[in-house]
Scaffold this motif. Structure first.
Motif, short mmCIF file in Angstrom:
data_model
loop_
_atom_site.label_atom_id
_atom_site.label_comp_id
_atom_site.label_asym_id
_atom_site.label_seq_id
_atom_site.Cartn_x
_atom_site.Cartn_y
_atom_site.Cartn_z
N ALA A 26 5.13 -10.02 8.24
CA ALA A 26 5.71 -10.35 6.56
C ALA A 26 6.11 -9.49 6.09
O ALA A 26 7.29 -8.73 5.47
N PHE A 27 5.10 -8.03 6.36
CA PHE A 27 4.94 -7.29 5.60
C PHE A 27 6.23 -6.60 5.85
O PHE A 27 7.21 -5.33 4.80
N THR A 28 6.26 -6.22 7.56
CA THR A 28 7.56 -5.37 8.02
C THR A 28 9.28 -6.00 7.66
O THR A 28 9.65 -5.09 7.36
N ALA A 29 8.53 -7.37 7.40
CA ALA A 29 10.10 -7.70 7.14
C ALA A 29 10.21 -6.59 5.27
O ALA A 29 11.38 -6.61 4.56
N ILE A 30 9.16 -7.42 4.53
CA ILE A 30 9.14 -6.95 3.08
C ILE A 30 10.06 -5.12 2.93
O ILE A 30 11.35 -4.74 2.75
N ILE A 89 11.60 6.38 10.96
CA ILE A 89 11.21 7.00 10.53
C ILE A 89 10.39 7.37 8.95
O ILE A 89 9.74 6.92 8.98
N ILE A 90 11.26 6.78 8.13
CA ILE A 90 11.08 6.15 6.57
C ILE A 90 10.74 5.51 6.21
O ILE A 90 9.49 5.10 6.02
N ASN A 91 10.84 3.57 7.30
CA ASN A 91 10.15 3.75 7.45
C ASN A 91 8.46 3.20 7.60
O ASN A 91 7.56 2.66 6.64
N PHE A 92 8.28 3.70 8.48
CA PHE A 92 6.99 4.15 9.38
C PHE A 92 6.40 4.82 7.84
O PHE A 92 5.23 4.95 7.15
N ILE A 95 5.28 3.07 5.29
CA ILE A 95 4.52 1.47 5.21
C ILE A 95 3.37 2.64 5.85
O ILE A 95 2.16 1.85 4.84
N ALA A 96 3.07 3.79 6.07
CA ALA A 96 1.78 3.78 6.20
C ALA A 96 1.05 4.47 5.35
O ALA A 96 -0.52 4.24 4.77
N VAL A 98 1.37 2.39 1.95
CA VAL A 98 1.37 1.49 1.80
C VAL A 98 -0.16 1.30 2.12
O VAL A 98 -1.11 0.51 1.15
N VAL A 99 -0.62 1.67 3.63
CA VAL A 99 -1.62 0.99 4.22
C VAL A 99 -2.62 1.78 3.18
O VAL A 99 -3.59 1.03 3.18
N PHE A 100 -2.43 3.25 3.17
CA PHE A 100 -2.96 4.37 2.68
C PHE A 100 -3.98 3.80 1.08
O PHE A 100 -5.06 3.56 0.79
N LEU A 101 -2.35 3.26 0.21
CA LEU A 101 -2.83 2.70 -1.18
C LEU A 101 -4.22 1.37 -1.02
O LEU A 101 -4.71 1.15 -1.18
N LEU A 102 -3.87 0.24 0.30
CA LEU A 102 -4.04 -0.54 0.21
C LEU A 102 -5.45 -0.69 0.86
O LEU A 102 -6.58 -0.69 0.61
N VAL A 103 -6.10 0.16 1.85
CA VAL A 103 -7.58 0.68 1.94
C VAL A 103 -8.27 1.60 1.22
O VAL A 103 -9.04 1.01 0.99
#
Length: 160
Positions: A26-30, A89-92, A95-96, A98-103
């Motif tokens: 779901a997050f990937t779609a966003i 690349i921009i997507n990656f 995502i990286a 946002v995952v960093f911020l979540l962690v």
């Protein structure tokens, strides 16, 4: 074998992984919408109206001039779609980040919870008031002021 499979599925880690995959999809779609609909147009505006998703190089075959990527692919030409790669690349990177911020947020919450659960270390425990009074009573009862107290942890009284 069925019991082993049931035990494997019932483990907490497997369930956490399943939830993570579903949320990740779901997050990937966003994120894809964020990149395609917001970030790429802004970057395209900054660098002169370039739409990354339609950037390609025709390696073989013929493609009408100014045709989009999908039209080029539909014509049967071999195309090198580097715009799609730039978008990936921009997507990656998004995502990286946002995952960093979540962690980072989860670790901060864990740290606060750990600090809240810890007891504040108190001063080293000395003899209790009762122990000190018992020592004084014993010294006075013995009539000898040079006798050390019975409790070794209590301070000794100076000789008179």
């Amino acid at each position: 074998m069925i019991k082993e499979f049931r035990d494997f599925i019932a483990k907490g880690n497997v369930m956490d992984l399943a939830v993570g995959i579903i949320i990740g999809a779901a997050f990937t779609a966003i994120v894809n919408s964020l990149v395609a609909d917001i970030i790429n147009p802004i970057i395209g505006l900054i660098i002169g109206g370039v739409d990354f998703s339609n950037l390609y190089y025709v390696m073989s075959g013929t493609v009408p001039e100014g045709a989009g990527l999908q039209t080029a692919k539909d014509s049967g030409a071999a195309v090198f779609a580097y715009g799609s790669f730039i978008t990936a690349i921009i997507n990656f990177l998004i995502i990286a980040f946002v995952v960093f911020l979540l962690v980072k947020a989860v670790n901060s919450i864990k740290d606060r919870a750990m600090r809240k659960g810890e007891e504040v270390p108190s001063a080293p425990k000395g003899p209790t008031q009762e122990e000190l009074l018992t020592d004084i009573r014993n010294i006075l009862a013995s009539g000898n002021s040079n006798v050390p107290p019975a409790n070794a942890a209590s301070p000794t009284m100076p000789a008179e």
